[in-house]
Every structure is written in C-alpha cells, then in structure tokens.
Design a protein around this motif. Structure first.
Motif, mmCIF file in Angstrom:
data_model
loop_
_atom_site.group_PDB
_atom_site.id
_atom_site.type_symbol
_atom_site.label_atom_id
_atom_site.label_comp_id
_atom_site.label_asym_id
_atom_site.label_seq_id
_atom_site.Cartn_x
_atom_site.Cartn_y
_atom_site.Cartn_z
ATOM 1 N N THR A 178 -52.368 36.163 11.086
ATOM 2 C CA THR A 178 -51.095 36.251 10.020
ATOM 3 C C THR A 178 -51.690 35.329 8.808
ATOM 4 O O THR A 178 -52.191 34.347 8.952
ATOM 5 C CB THR A 178 -49.925 35.809 10.494
ATOM 6 N N ASN A 179 -51.107 35.652 7.654
ATOM 7 C CA ASN A 179 -51.336 35.134 6.341
ATOM 8 C C ASN A 179 -52.652 34.952 5.747
ATOM 9 O O ASN A 179 -53.002 34.157 5.085
ATOM 10 C CB ASN A 179 -50.599 33.553 6.335
ATOM 11 N N SER A 180 -53.486 35.809 6.516
ATOM 12 C CA SER A 180 -54.884 35.922 5.715
ATOM 13 C C SER A 180 -54.786 36.686 4.682
ATOM 14 O O SER A 180 -54.070 37.599 4.426
ATOM 15 C CB SER A 180 -55.881 36.777 6.908
ATOM 16 N N PRO A 181 -55.760 36.431 3.552
ATOM 17 C CA PRO A 181 -56.103 37.298 2.409
ATOM 18 C C PRO A 181 -56.221 38.584 2.784
ATOM 19 O O PRO A 181 -57.024 38.802 3.681
ATOM 20 C CB PRO A 181 -56.988 36.380 1.884
ATOM 21 N N SER B 90 -54.221 39.219 -4.404
ATOM 22 C CA SER B 90 -53.512 37.647 -4.266
ATOM 23 C C SER B 90 -52.678 37.693 -3.062
ATOM 24 O O SER B 90 -52.438 36.324 -2.608
ATOM 25 C CB SER B 90 -53.327 37.225 -5.386
ATOM 26 N N ASP B 91 -52.333 38.818 -2.552
ATOM 27 C CA ASP B 91 -51.213 38.857 -1.568
ATOM 28 C C ASP B 91 -51.821 38.724 -0.059
ATOM 29 O O ASP B 91 -53.207 38.884 0.193
ATOM 30 C CB ASP B 91 -50.553 40.035 -1.554
ATOM 31 N N VAL B 92 -51.053 38.305 1.003
ATOM 32 C CA VAL B 92 -51.693 38.186 2.281
ATOM 33 C C VAL B 92 -51.509 39.675 3.314
ATOM 34 O O VAL B 92 -50.650 40.418 2.644
ATOM 35 C CB VAL B 92 -51.014 37.219 2.955
ATOM 36 N N VAL B 93 -52.045 39.627 4.225
ATOM 37 C CA VAL B 93 -52.000 41.038 5.119
ATOM 38 C C VAL B 93 -50.353 41.287 5.493
ATOM 39 O O VAL B 93 -50.024 42.430 5.579
ATOM 40 C CB VAL B 93 -52.836 40.543 6.226
#
Length: 348
Positions: free
Chosen positions: A11-14, A60-63
């Motif tokens: 979670t929260n990976s680019p 720039s958002d995360v997965v």
C-alpha cells in the motif's frame, strides 16, 4: 513456476513502481495491493492505471488511488471446486488465495494450472521395494528415476498442476533421502510434510497420524505409480457420487474364445458366443472425505481395503472411478523398464 510474491505490492507504493512491476509480469500483468500485514486491499491492472489517468490521476499518485477494491479471491480451506471452475470459465486467470485472516498465502495462475482442487494429498512412500532390488538397496523406490526425474516427483508435479499444494509423504525405508530431496516443498512453491512410520502401517495407517489437514477432502495415493489421471474429473465424479470414499479402478478385459453356457440343474438356460468380460482392479489412488478418517484406528496397520469393507458394512457409499488414461504400477523390473519407454510418449 514463479513466486507469487512478484504479484504483490505494498500500500502507498508509487504508481511508477507498480507500472514497472506490471511491465515485468508481461502476460501475467496484475498486481495485488497489500497492507503491512499482507492482507489484500485491492487489485491493479494496466486497465486500472489507464482509467485512473483518464480521471485525472498522475504519476505522482500512489497505487491505492487506482485499485479495484473488491477483487476476486479464494478462501483457503473453504472454497469449492465450483468457484474454481467458474473463475476459469469466466477468464479470470490469476486469483489470490487468502487465509482466514485475509492475508495472501498463494496466487494461482490458470496459464500454468489445470485446476485448484480443495484437497490434501498423502503419498505413501515407505516401502522397501523388494522386487526392484538391487536398485532399491541404497535408494528408496520412489526416488528411482523414470526419464529425467524420480517416480514420486512425476506424481507430485502432476498434483501441483491441479493446484494441490498441501502434500504429505509417508516415509520409512531410507526416508531421510526423501526428506532431503523435497525438504519443505518451497522449491516447488508447495507445502510438504512427512509422516514417519516406525513400522509398516499399511496404505492408510500413517494417515491417522496427521492432525492438521487443510481441506475437507483427502487424496491418498501410492507414490510408485505412473499415471496421467485427470484429478479434477476424479474429484468431480467423487462429489457427484456423494461417496464417502472413491477408488480409481483399472479396467481389465478378458476375452473368452469359446461360447459360455449358463446352466441351472444341468439345463442350459442361455449362452454367450465368445463373450468379453470387463473387471476392475484397485488402482492405488483414493479420495475420501475427512470425516471418514475417524474410522481409521490410530497408529495401527490398516489398509484402504479394510476401510472400504468397513464403510460398505456401515451402509456408506464406496464408488469406483474407472480410469480411461495411462496407469502403471512400477513394482517389478519389467514395469520399471516399461516406464522408461512409456514416459516419452505419455500425454500429460
């Protein structure tokens, strides 16, 4: 086979990291987003990324901003074969398997697997192989090679191809060699455990020593067989018959070259001209419901035929599954020689 962990992303990976992983997975390009405890949060495909960009998301958002939050999955220990078949028919090729806590413990890929059967397998591999001496003087019979790998490995690899990944091996004679060869099964991405027989326990006695089966169905098989049995068809037949135990049976045809007369009180009441009779022998492969294990005496010599007789006496159903494919019991030198020839022509 590849490690299922290639399909996992935290979670929260680019999203750029996810795109690189999807590119590496090529034809298998799907990722499963997990939290810090490796619980499933959602799935991510190239299509999900494209749709996210069209909605205004950026690199720039995360997965987590792109994922499908309700992905398909199977629950370990409680899924059914119908679920598996429906996923396969509806072209869901890659499915995560979750434990009861929601953690991903496996990912199945129908490009490589024929099925994913809810079955534990027990392979009987403790015998001395007396009839194959001197080949078995220093090597347990299941580790004798047929073609490029041991007999038992042919069996385990076929079980794996049907998604059976919880495997027990019953060992006694030179069992240390089998333990050293397969270890814990991680090299094949399965779980392998061992049941040691201090003395011979028959074809089912060792099963009574196993207490942590993962599924409600148990497959017990001799490890010195060579077969291309369709395990999914066997399982479906077993379920449809609603049997307590099912036996793979091998058709054996007898052609009588004369007319056979049926008589009563020395009177001929009918006859058949040169009839053909088909009989069925025990193929050494069995499916049983886990609840049936309670009939097996603990840590005692006990054969599957003993259980069959007991179940029949109790009025429970024991079914026959006639095998239409290849089957060879490698018990004698001539069988071993035949296996070496046949292995190059069997369609697996």
């Amino acid at each position: 086979m590849i490690s299922f962990r290639r399909h996992l992303i935290k979670t929260n990976s680019p999203i750029k990291t996810a795109l690189a992983q999807l590119n590496e997975l090529a034809a298998d390009s799907i990722l499963f987003v997990i939290d810090e405890e490796e619980k499933l949060l959602g799935s991510l495909t190239d299509g999900d990324v494209r749709r996210g960009f069209l909605k205004g998301l950026t690199l720039s958002d995360v997965v987590d901003e792109f994922i499908q939050s309700n992905p398909k999955f199977l629950q370990r220990g409680s899924y059914t074969i119908d679920e598996v078949i429906n996923y396969r028919k509806n072209n869901f090729k890659i499915i995560p398997v979750l434990c009861k806590e929601g953690k991903i413990v496996n990912i199945i890929n129908f490009r490589f697997l024929k099925s994913y059967l809810p079955v534990d397998a027990v392979l009987m591999a403790g015998g001395r192989g007396e009839r194959l001496k001197p080949l078995t003087d220093d090597t347990p019979k299941p580790l004798l090679k047929v073609g490029d790998k041991p007999i038992i490995e042919h069996n385990i690899d076929r079980l794996i191809s049907y998604g059976i990944d919880d495997v027990w091996i019953s060992v006694r004679y030179l069992g240390e060699q089998l333990e050293a060869y397969f270890e814990d099964g991680s090299s094949k991405f399965i779980n392998v455990k061992y049941v040691w027989e201090d003395e011979p326990l028959g074809t089912l006695g060792a099963v009574s020593k196993i207490e942590d089966f993962q599924h409600d169905y148990i497959l017990v098989t001799n490890s010195d067989l060579l077969t291309n049995l369709d395990y999914e068809d066997f399982f479906l037949h077993f379920q449809k018959s609603d049997a307590a135990l099912s036996v793979v049976t091998i058709p054996y045809t007898v052609n009588v070259p004369y007319a056979v007369l049926e008589t009563e009180n020395n009177n001929i009441i009918s006859f058949k001209e040169k009839p053909t009779y088909t009989y069925y022998s025990n193929g050494g492969i069995y499916l049983l419901k886990k609840e049936v294990l309670g009939y097996i005496p603990s840590n005692s010599f006990y054969n599957t035929t003993d259980l069959m007789e007991l179940l029949i006496e109790k009025g429970l159903k024991v079914s026959s599954y006639p095998l239409r494919g290849y089957w060879l019991d490698i018990g004698k030198h001539e069988d071993f020689k035949k296996a070496q020839e046949d292995i190059h022509h069997i369609k697996f």
